[in-house]
Design a protein around this motif. Structure first.
Motif, PDB file in Angstrom:
ATOM      1  N   ARG A  98       0.808  -1.222   0.000  1.00 20.37           N
ATOM      2  CA  ARG A  98       0.000   0.000   0.000  1.00 20.37           C
ATOM      3  C   ARG A  98       0.843   1.275   0.000  1.00 20.37           C
ATOM      4  N   ASP A  99       2.007   1.237   0.600  1.00 15.47           N
ATOM      5  CA  ASP A  99       2.895   2.399   0.617  1.00 15.47           C
ATOM      6  C   ASP A  99       3.669   2.416  -0.698  1.00 15.47           C
ATOM      7  N   ARG A 100       3.249   3.266  -1.650  1.00 17.87           N
ATOM      8  CA  ARG A 100       3.843   3.239  -2.989  1.00 17.87           C
ATOM      9  C   ARG A 100       5.277   3.742  -3.002  1.00 17.87           C
ATOM     10  N   ASN A 101       5.630   4.632  -2.065  1.00 22.61           N
ATOM     11  CA  ASN A 101       7.032   5.046  -1.966  1.00 22.61           C
ATOM     12  C   ASN A 101       7.899   3.861  -1.567  1.00 22.61           C
ATOM     13  N   GLN A 102       7.392   3.047  -0.632  1.00 25.13           N
ATOM     14  CA  GLN A 102       8.109   1.853  -0.216  1.00 25.13           C
ATOM     15  C   GLN A 102       8.148   0.830  -1.357  1.00 25.13           C
ATOM     16  N   THR A 103       7.082   0.783  -2.138  1.00 30.41           N
ATOM     17  CA  THR A 103       7.026  -0.158  -3.256  1.00 30.41           C
ATOM     18  C   THR A 103       8.106   0.150  -4.283  1.00 30.41           C
ATOM     19  N   GLN A 104       8.367   1.418  -4.525  1.00 28.64           N
ATOM     20  CA  GLN A 104       9.431   1.789  -5.458  1.00 28.64           C
ATOM     21  C   GLN A 104      10.784   1.302  -4.959  1.00 28.64           C
ATOM     22  N   LYS A 105      10.972   1.346  -3.650  1.00 25.22           N
ATOM     23  CA  LYS A 105      12.223   0.838  -3.078  1.00 25.22           C
ATOM     24  C   LYS A 105      12.300  -0.678  -3.219  1.00 25.22           C
ATOM     25  N   ILE A 106      11.157  -1.348  -3.059  1.00 25.66           N
ATOM     26  CA  ILE A 106      11.097  -2.801  -3.225  1.00 25.66           C
ATOM     27  C   ILE A 106      11.449  -3.174  -4.661  1.00 25.66           C
ATOM     28  N   ALA A 107      10.872  -2.444  -5.617  1.00 23.88           N
ATOM     29  CA  ALA A 107      11.160  -2.702  -7.025  1.00 23.88           C
ATOM     30  C   ALA A 107      12.641  -2.485  -7.328  1.00 23.88           C
ATOM     31  N   SER A 108      13.208  -1.421  -6.762  1.00 23.18           N
ATOM     32  CA  SER A 108      14.631  -1.139  -6.973  1.00 23.18           C
ATOM     33  C   SER A 108      15.504  -2.254  -6.401  1.00 23.18           C
ATOM     34  N   ARG A 109      15.108  -2.780  -5.257  1.00 19.11           N
ATOM     35  CA  ARG A 109      15.856  -3.883  -4.648  1.00 19.11           C
ATOM     36  C   ARG A 109      15.790  -5.129  -5.537  1.00 19.11           C
ATOM     37  N   PHE A 110      14.614  -5.410  -6.055  1.00 23.62           N
ATOM     38  CA  PHE A 110      14.445  -6.569  -6.932  1.00 23.62           C
ATOM     39  C   PHE A 110      15.352  -6.445  -8.156  1.00 23.62           C
ATOM     40  N   ILE A 111      15.330  -5.285  -8.794  1.00 25.14           N
ATOM     41  CA  ILE A 111      16.136  -5.063  -9.989  1.00 25.14           C
ATOM     42  C   ILE A 111      17.623  -5.172  -9.669  1.00 25.14           C
ATOM     43  N   ASN A 112      18.023  -4.553  -8.557  1.00 30.23           N
ATOM     44  CA  ASN A 112      19.432  -4.581  -8.157  1.00 30.23           C
ATOM     45  C   ASN A 112      19.930  -6.007  -7.940  1.00 30.23           C
ATOM     46  N   LEU A 113      19.130  -6.822  -7.270  1.00 34.08           N
ATOM     47  CA  LEU A 113      19.505  -8.223  -7.048  1.00 34.08           C
ATOM     48  C   LEU A 113      19.605  -8.973  -8.373  1.00 34.08           C
ATOM     49  N   LEU A 114      18.688  -8.692  -9.284  1.00 31.89           N
ATOM     50  CA  LEU A 114      18.682  -9.350 -10.583  1.00 31.89           C
ATOM     51  C   LEU A 114      19.949  -9.019 -11.367  1.00 31.89           C
ATOM     52  N   PHE A 115      20.317  -7.742 -11.393  1.00 27.30           N
ATOM     53  CA  PHE A 115      21.515  -7.323 -12.122  1.00 27.30           C
ATOM     54  C   PHE A 115      22.785  -7.895 -11.484  1.00 27.30           C
ATOM     55  N   LYS A 116      22.832  -7.905 -10.171  1.00 31.81           N
ATOM     56  CA  LYS A 116      24.011  -8.451  -9.494  1.00 31.81           C
ATOM     57  C   LYS A 116      24.198  -9.930  -9.823  1.00 31.81           C
ATOM     58  N   LYS A 117      23.082 -10.669  -9.841  1.00 30.60           N
ATOM     59  CA  LYS A 117      23.163 -12.093 -10.159  1.00 30.60           C
ATOM     60  C   LYS A 117      23.595 -12.301 -11.608  1.00 30.60           C
ATOM     61  N   TYR A 118      23.133 -11.416 -12.481  1.00 29.61           N
ATOM     62  CA  TYR A 118      23.527 -11.557 -13.883  1.00 29.61           C
ATOM     63  C   TYR A 118      25.024 -11.312 -14.039  1.00 29.61           C
ATOM     64  N   GLN A 119      25.537 -10.314 -13.340  1.00 30.55           N
ATOM     65  CA  GLN A 119      26.964 -10.022 -13.413  1.00 30.55           C
ATOM     66  C   GLN A 119      27.802 -11.204 -12.926  1.00 30.55           C
ATOM     67  N   LYS A 120      27.277 -11.924 -11.958  1.00 31.82           N
ATOM     68  CA  LYS A 120      28.016 -13.053 -11.384  1.00 31.82           C
ATOM     69  C   LYS A 120      27.888 -14.317 -12.220  1.00 31.82           C
ATOM     70  N   TYR A 121      26.667 -14.604 -12.699  1.00 26.59           N
ATOM     71  CA  TYR A 121      26.415 -15.886 -13.377  1.00 26.59           C
ATOM     72  C   TYR A 121      26.233 -15.755 -14.898  1.00 26.59           C
ATOM     73  N   GLU A 122      26.142 -14.514 -15.391  1.00 29.00           N
ATOM     74  CA  GLU A 122      25.950 -14.245 -16.819  1.00 29.00           C
ATOM     75  C   GLU A 122      24.659 -14.865 -17.358  1.00 29.00           C
ATOM     76  N   ARG A 123      23.697 -14.989 -16.521  1.00 24.60           N
ATOM     77  CA  ARG A 123      22.352 -15.389 -16.918  1.00 24.60           C
ATOM     78  C   ARG A 123      21.386 -14.929 -15.836  1.00 24.60           C
ATOM     79  N   LEU A 124      20.116 -14.885 -16.169  1.00 22.78           N
ATOM     80  CA  LEU A 124      19.121 -14.392 -15.214  1.00 22.78           C
ATOM     81  C   LEU A 124      18.802 -15.473 -14.186  1.00 22.78           C
ATOM     82  N   ILE A 125      19.002 -15.152 -12.912  1.00 19.81           N
ATOM     83  CA  ILE A 125      18.718 -16.062 -11.805  1.00 19.81           C
ATOM     84  C   ILE A 125      17.561 -15.476 -11.000  1.00 19.81           C
ATOM     85  N   PRO A 126      16.499 -16.253 -10.738  1.00 14.53           N
ATOM     86  CA  PRO A 126      15.355 -15.715  -9.983  1.00 14.53           C
ATOM     87  C   PRO A 126      15.751 -15.175  -8.616  1.00 14.53           C
TER      88      PRO A 126
END
Length: 292
Positions: free
Chosen positions: A143-171
């Motif tokens: 419900r807190d959309r400001n917090q949701t934007q931070k959640i989305a940013s965290r999700f994206i950041n984790l995704l990119f970090k995993k790609y840099q490490k494994y060179e493929r998309l890891i859930p």
């Protein structure tokens, strides 16, 4: 007047069902036809396509079945990844000698004349996904959309970090997203489903981006567009800025109209952007009626 059909292709990772919001704004005499990529949405049980050629051939056959003669005016609409698909579909139709669409509508996409770096391999483009990924964490749960934007940013950041490490998309796991959450919490299951949905959507996006990159990077020629075009560009779109979308005019042999639409990259499915797009499309259709 004959029938009028609008064939729509959605963005990378998305179902064509995203266009259902257009039904509310389209007049009854214009049929919305959803071109669903096999392997998702209403065609989830079908084998997925592995190349642009497979997608284009599939959509071409659908159009051939639904546009039986030239009494049916039809239009092609593509958004983001769908822009590349619609362009390649246009070439297929032109080269086949089939009835041509009256107009192409390109939304949130640039010409495919330039090679493109794979999105997840470029950390500098991480923030550009915020607008899109925030939609995967719905207001009914977060419900807190400001917090949701931070959640989305965290999700994206984790995704990119995993790609840099494994060179493929890891859930991304729910434990990584919400380390202090417990499965006994009231909305834990809803949070988990949201994370699963985001992972699945990004998996499909990964597949679509690889298909698009291959089409861009190995295309032997870039054909000019002989039919009329409308280019929809989001005023606040960071993924495809207005100046990039506007480059389609360089390849237009017919009319090419640039429409600046309110919103970011997902303007075509949000208020007020989608209504602006539909209104522009309807105006164009009415002009062809007068000419006919």
């Amino acid at each position: 007047m004959g029938k009028k059909k609008v064939f729509c292709v959605s963005g990378g990772g998305a179902s064509a069902g995203a266009y259902l919001i257009w039904f509310k704004a389209l007049p009854e005499d214009i049929d919305l036809e959803l071109l669903e990529v096999p392997g998702r949405g209403l065609r989830k049980s079908e084998p997925s396509c592995n190349s642009m050629e497979e997608i284009v051939e599939d959509f071409y056959e659908i159009i051939r079945r639904k546009v039986r003669d030239d009494s049916i005016q039809y239009y092609l609409v593509g958004y983001c990844f769908g822009v590349s698909v619609i362009y390649e579909l246009y070439k297929k139709i032109k080269n086949s000698g089939f009835i041509m669409p009256k107009r192409l509508f390109f939304a949130g996409g640039d010409p495919i004349d330039k090679p493109r770096t794979y999105l997840f391999a470029d950390p500098n483009r991480e923030e550009m996904l915020n607008d899109m990924v925030t939609r995967y964490f719905p207001e009914s749960i977060f419900r807190d959309r400001n917090q949701t934007q931070k959640i989305a940013s965290r999700f994206i950041n984790l995704l990119f970090k995993k790609y840099q490490k494994y060179e493929r998309l890891i859930p991304v796991t729910i434990e990584e997203m919400f380390p202090n959450s417990s499965e006994h919490e009231l909305n834990y299951l809803e949070k988990s489903k949201a994370v699963d949905f985001a992972n699945e959507t990004l998996r499909l996006l990964d597949s679509d981006l690889r298909i698009e990159c291959a089409a861009r990077n190995h295309s032997s020629q870039f054909d000019r567009v002989s039919v009329d075009m409308t280019i929809f560009a989001g005023k606040d779109d960071e993924l495809v800025p207005v100046k990039e979308a506007a480059r389609w005019s360089e390849f237009a042999d017919g009319a090419c109209d640039l429409e600046l639409i309110e919103g970011g990259h997902v303007f075509i499915f949000e208020e007020p952007g989608y209504r602006q797009c539909v209104e522009s499309l309807v105006r164009a259709v009415r002009r062809y009626e007068i000419k006919a």
